[in-house]
Enzyme design. Sequence first.
Site, mmCIF file in Angstrom:
data_model
loop_
_atom_site.group_PDB
_atom_site.id
_atom_site.type_symbol
_atom_site.label_atom_id
_atom_site.label_comp_id
_atom_site.label_asym_id
_atom_site.label_seq_id
_atom_site.Cartn_x
_atom_site.Cartn_y
_atom_site.Cartn_z
ATOM 1 N N TYR A 23 0.835 -1.208 0.000
ATOM 2 C CA TYR A 23 0.000 0.000 0.000
ATOM 3 C C TYR A 23 0.872 1.260 0.000
ATOM 4 O O TYR A 23 0.547 2.251 -0.663
ATOM 5 C CB TYR A 23 -0.933 0.000 1.214
ATOM 6 C CG TYR A 23 -2.029 -1.032 1.158
ATOM 7 C CD1 TYR A 23 -3.348 -0.656 0.946
ATOM 8 C CD2 TYR A 23 -1.756 -2.391 1.326
ATOM 9 C CE1 TYR A 23 -4.368 -1.593 0.902
ATOM 10 C CE2 TYR A 23 -2.757 -3.336 1.284
ATOM 11 C CZ TYR A 23 -4.057 -2.940 1.067
ATOM 12 O OH TYR A 23 -5.056 -3.882 1.012
ATOM 13 N N GLU A 121 -0.113 -10.716 -3.048
ATOM 14 C CA GLU A 121 0.695 -11.940 -3.048
ATOM 15 C C GLU A 121 0.193 -12.931 -4.088
ATOM 16 O O GLU A 121 -1.002 -13.019 -4.363
ATOM 17 C CB GLU A 121 0.740 -12.577 -1.659
ATOM 18 C CG GLU A 121 -0.606 -12.979 -1.108
ATOM 19 C CD GLU A 121 -0.501 -13.627 0.258
ATOM 20 O OE1 GLU A 121 0.520 -14.284 0.536
ATOM 21 O OE2 GLU A 121 -1.451 -13.490 1.047
#
EC number: 2.7.7.7
Length: 672
Positions: A23, A121
């Site tokens: 982020y 991921e």
Amino acid sequence: MPVARPEASDARVIAHVDMDCFYVQVEQRKQPELRGLPSAVVQYNEWQGGGLIAVSYEARKCGVKRSMRGDEAKAACPQIQLVQVPVARGKADLNLYRSAGSEVVSILAKSGKCERASIDEVYLDLTDAAESMLADAPPESLELIDEEVLKSHILGMNREDGDDFKESVRNWICREDADRRDKLLSCGIIIVAELRKQVLKETEFTCSAGIAHNKMLAKLASGMNKPAQQTVVPYAAVQELLSSLPIKKMKQLGGKLGTSLQTDLGVDTVGDLLQFSETKLQEHYGVNTGTWLWNIARGISGEEVQGRLLPKSHGSGKTFPGPRALKSLSTVQHWLNQLSEELSERLGSDLEQNKRIASTLTLHASAFRSKDSDSHKKFPSKSCPMRYGVTKIQEDAFNLFQAALREYMGSFGIKPQGNKLETWRITGLSVSASKIVDIPSGTSSIMRYFQSQPTVPSRSADGCVQGNVAMTASASEGCSEQRSTETQAAMPEVDTGVTYTLPNFENQDKDIDLVSEKDVVSCPSNEATDVSTQSESNKGTQTKKIGRKMNNSKEKNRGMPSIVDIFKNYNATPPSKQETQEDSTVSSASKRAKLSSSSHNSQVNQEVEESRETDWGYKTDEIDQSVFDELPVEIQRELRSFLRTNKQFNTGKSKGDGSTSSIAHYFPPLNR
């Protein structure tokens, strides 16, 4: 519950790629001036500066942790730059980060089978790519090896005194006497390093990776050396990795199962499991879980990379901690409406872009009773078949919440009354759509999923109702309290291949994290009636007639159709007397022709077939609304709403010929 899967006999090369404080990187790309500065991304929350959801490595060096709130972070690191997550509908909007994650996935997916595990991921099965490389250009034949490859951390690698780290890595990769497993891993090291460089070049994001022979080991390795590095777990180093790994750090052992291992067997690390036989573990935890525990202690996992680039589900949620906890049903409904609106947008985007449709809507919530330490029971989750459209999702979500609330408060012997929740507080809400499937090829328009098309749900061979089913949830009365079979995503000419069942809220799995097969069960209901429509033109005026016939098929339909379905798609203007007389004449003539002559079989058979249905019309003004009191409350509401709509629509559109046709015979006589 963990599932024991046998590991593939052939050596596999699996990588887990994890973005570094993702982020923050997304915000730094948007605001380059933040690069190199201690920074963090905070949630949309005014309380104590909001919770941190990502912390840069510069801020971590100053003692800032992700568990802190914004005010705490500023106290620990006064120069920290806090960036708030974008806001939409009064909550965090993560679309910016999802889109950035998709950029990364599109690059990694080119190398082999790719499974997107979350926003930041990815799992990769590089076995085929590694085998091709080993056959065409084995590592020992390479004269030059990229610098990024030589930075790899290889567990268990032997280093001679004074040897340069990078030189040791080169020697390990280029060993001619290595077994096939290690040679494939060497190829995997080179492939992953190149992929990480490509991600950095095209997206400006760094990532770390774990490379091993299965998903479990690759996941453990990816976080060992961050940021922007990769770690390799050769087969010979598995026990070294697991021997000291805390049991709670292993996936699926962070909850009750891990606690049980600690208290019942005295297991603190994964390596401690090696002292127990498979039989002993099975005695304590069952055959399947016992075998799974025995396997993971040895680094064995047969879980496959799924080859999935798209998410398995969509969800939207919000927490209401402390004084922000919700205290009334009206505020709960407000936030469910906001969450449902976001979920609907994401479903619509998935439908438009990926031609996929979700099957199940699930509601999760958390609640407590103020001044009562024993009230923290798990709030039950509820599920129902998915209906597309903002209003429908909002309606179903609130119905599910009410059903769950009745069950939850019922466990304390309390019945909810009125709008206020009294001393109860709602601290979290979320709605999710799951069981997403591809739309079959040949679908003419995906917009059909957003149009209400009344169809009678059919029953499959196993007795399940097919089609998206609208329903109103009930906790104590099960499915019989309120029921509707308005199909919201029907495509008459295409079988979607999805089977739905009406939920029974009295027998639901209360696991909030999963939507299991038993969350949705079949509900018995009355036999449905097939309603067909005919239309014809007479004197420039188009009219519609309603034909009603019984299905003679051995397979009977299930589900109670909404009575409004019978009316709402038909013109409320009755046929004229002349039309009725003409139809009657044709019917009688065709029957006589059938009996008296066999020379016109084709024409007469068609006429007789048409005459088998008894045609009738209706005029809304003639419906005796006093009989409504004898109908179920739900049908009363539907009919009254329908009649109001038709009265407005038909104002000023009377034929003026005085023709009427009664529908009163459809209702039983009212005993006065």
